[in-house]
Design a protein around this motif. Structure first.
Motif, mmCIF file in Angstrom:
data_model
loop_
_atom_site.group_PDB
_atom_site.id
_atom_site.type_symbol
_atom_site.label_atom_id
_atom_site.label_comp_id
_atom_site.label_asym_id
_atom_site.label_seq_id
_atom_site.Cartn_x
_atom_site.Cartn_y
_atom_site.Cartn_z
ATOM 1 N N UNK A 113 33.740 22.278 46.066
ATOM 2 C CA UNK A 113 34.092 22.434 44.611
ATOM 3 C C UNK A 113 35.052 22.845 44.121
ATOM 4 N N UNK A 114 35.655 22.326 42.894
ATOM 5 C CA UNK A 114 36.768 22.696 42.167
ATOM 6 C C UNK A 114 36.270 24.465 41.753
ATOM 7 N N UNK A 115 35.005 24.676 41.150
ATOM 8 C CA UNK A 115 34.992 25.398 39.402
ATOM 9 C C UNK A 115 34.891 26.675 40.394
ATOM 10 N N UNK A 116 34.844 26.691 41.605
ATOM 11 C CA UNK A 116 35.741 29.184 42.254
ATOM 12 C C UNK A 116 37.384 28.686 42.274
ATOM 13 N N UNK A 117 37.836 28.005 42.391
ATOM 14 C CA UNK A 117 39.593 28.131 42.389
ATOM 15 C C UNK A 117 39.829 27.972 40.652
ATOM 16 N N UNK A 118 38.634 27.705 39.636
ATOM 17 C CA UNK A 118 39.032 27.934 38.783
ATOM 18 C C UNK A 118 38.696 28.916 37.942
ATOM 19 N N UNK A 119 38.142 29.634 38.744
ATOM 20 C CA UNK A 119 37.894 31.109 38.489
ATOM 21 C C UNK A 119 38.851 32.115 38.236
ATOM 22 N N UNK A 120 38.934 33.404 37.444
ATOM 23 C CA UNK A 120 39.136 34.189 38.150
ATOM 24 C C UNK A 120 39.511 35.269 38.549
ATOM 25 N N UNK A 121 38.391 35.369 38.830
ATOM 26 C CA UNK A 121 37.910 36.594 39.458
ATOM 27 C C UNK A 121 37.691 36.376 41.161
ATOM 28 N N UNK A 122 37.852 34.424 41.516
ATOM 29 C CA UNK A 122 37.338 33.938 42.905
ATOM 30 C C UNK A 122 39.254 33.926 43.257
ATOM 31 N N UNK A 123 40.534 33.783 42.169
ATOM 32 C CA UNK A 123 41.282 33.489 42.117
ATOM 33 C C UNK A 123 42.044 35.013 42.977
ATOM 34 N N UNK A 124 41.259 35.984 42.043
ATOM 35 C CA UNK A 124 41.879 37.047 42.694
ATOM 36 C C UNK A 124 41.410 37.454 43.820
ATOM 37 N N UNK A 125 41.144 37.284 44.322
ATOM 38 C CA UNK A 125 39.606 37.297 45.801
ATOM 39 C C UNK A 125 40.721 36.824 46.573
ATOM 40 N N UNK A 126 41.185 35.734 46.438
ATOM 41 C CA UNK A 126 42.030 34.426 47.198
ATOM 42 C C UNK A 126 43.364 35.231 46.854
ATOM 43 N N UNK A 127 44.123 35.657 46.692
ATOM 44 C CA UNK A 127 45.087 35.761 46.298
ATOM 45 C C UNK A 127 45.256 37.661 47.146
ATOM 46 N N UNK A 128 44.807 38.363 47.171
ATOM 47 C CA UNK A 128 43.783 39.574 47.787
ATOM 48 C C UNK A 128 44.149 38.972 49.303
ATOM 49 N N UNK A 129 43.223 37.724 49.763
ATOM 50 C CA UNK A 129 43.474 38.912 51.072
ATOM 51 C C UNK A 129 44.080 37.190 51.827
ATOM 52 N N UNK A 130 44.421 36.163 51.050
ATOM 53 C CA UNK A 130 45.725 35.235 51.397
ATOM 54 C C UNK A 130 46.308 34.836 50.081
ATOM 55 N N UNK A 131 47.895 35.738 49.846
ATOM 56 C CA UNK A 131 47.921 35.581 48.899
ATOM 57 C C UNK A 131 49.071 34.144 48.957
ATOM 58 N N UNK A 132 49.263 33.974 49.675
ATOM 59 C CA UNK A 132 50.578 32.336 49.645
ATOM 60 C C UNK A 132 49.908 31.314 49.348
ATOM 61 N N UNK A 133 48.469 31.689 49.962
ATOM 62 C CA UNK A 133 47.161 30.322 49.358
ATOM 63 C C UNK A 133 47.542 30.132 48.032
ATOM 64 N N UNK A 134 47.073 31.308 47.186
ATOM 65 C CA UNK A 134 46.833 31.224 46.314
ATOM 66 C C UNK A 134 47.668 31.147 45.305
ATOM 67 N N UNK A 135 49.413 31.172 45.731
ATOM 68 C CA UNK A 135 49.931 30.933 44.849
ATOM 69 C C UNK A 135 50.395 29.681 45.332
#
Length: 233
Positions: A161-183
């Motif tokens: 589902x695309x919604x989690x990727x658009x959620x700022x908190x989810x993006x911050x969590x993603x960036x913390x664990x997987x910075x290159x994927x988040x970028x």
């Protein structure tokens, strides 16, 4: 309903009619719903009548693949090899979007069907007609793989589902664990119906890879590349 069945029985049964009805059934209800009994009901005949035209389910699937591949546009007359290949590949992709079950069935066949062999032979002929050597064409066909038939095996079979990727908190969590994927997840245009990753644009990703390959093939051709060069390096 009885009237429809009677009308269907009045139309002579043929291999072509069997295959095109099977394709339409798979398009509408999914390939997993297809059986000889279901197909016979759709045609208004007894199942045994089908075996005069297809020996078994495997032969039916082979014939369906050939029917689908037969829908791909012929090469553009007078076009250069690169344009002709690109047009045919994108035509094949459009065909498979109309028949979303087809890639799985094509991959399931124990060997290429006659229509697939003919299509691949014609594609190799486009490369050879453009002046690419038989050696380079051999490696080109390997590099293109299933893209020649309009589909590619992606990392993900279905998009989350695309919604989690658009959620700022989810993006911050993603960036913390997987910075290159988040970028890279936030660096491109997105499409909510994508199947190649969270929100990626399917058509753009397909054409991007196709053009990247064609550009590379063209450079190798102009360099006079041979497989001996590749092995020596």
């Amino acid at each position: 309903m009885p009237e429809q069945g009677a009308a269907a029985r009045r139309v002579p049964l043929s291999r072509d009619r069997v295959l095109h009805t099977a394709v339409a059934l798979a398009d509408g209800a999914g390939i997993d719903s297809l059986s000889m009994r279901r197909l016979a009901q759709e045609l208004g005949v007894v199942p045994m009548a089908l075996y005069k035209h297809v020996a078994n389910k495997d032969e039916l699937l082979d014939g369906m693949v050939d029917a689908v591949v037969g829908e791909v546009d012929p090469p553009l007359a007078g076009a250069g090899w690169r344009e002709a290949v690109r047009q045919r590949v994108l035509s094949a992709r459009a065909v498979l979007l109309r028949h979303p079950w087809a890639p799985r069935v094509i991959e399931s066949r124990p060997g290429p069907t006659p229509a697939v062999l003919g299509y691949l032979d014609s594609m190799a002929g486009l490369f050879r007609g453009g002046g690419l050597s038989a050696d380079l064409t051999h490696h080109v066909m390997h590099a293109m793989g299933s893209r020649l038939l309009g589909f590619s095996q992606e990392l993900f079979e279905a998009a989350p589902s695309p919604e989690p990727a658009a959620d700022p908190a989810a993006l911050r969590a993603l960036a913390g664990a997987f910075p290159h994927l988040a970028e890279i997840a936030t660096a491109a245009a997105h499409d909510g119906s994508s199947v190649v990753g969270p929100g990626c644009d399917d058509r753009f990703e397909f054409e991007f890879a196709l053009d990247l390959l064609l550009n590379g093939f063209e450079r190798l051709h102009h360099r006079g590349w041979t497989s001996a060069d590749g092995r020596s390096s």
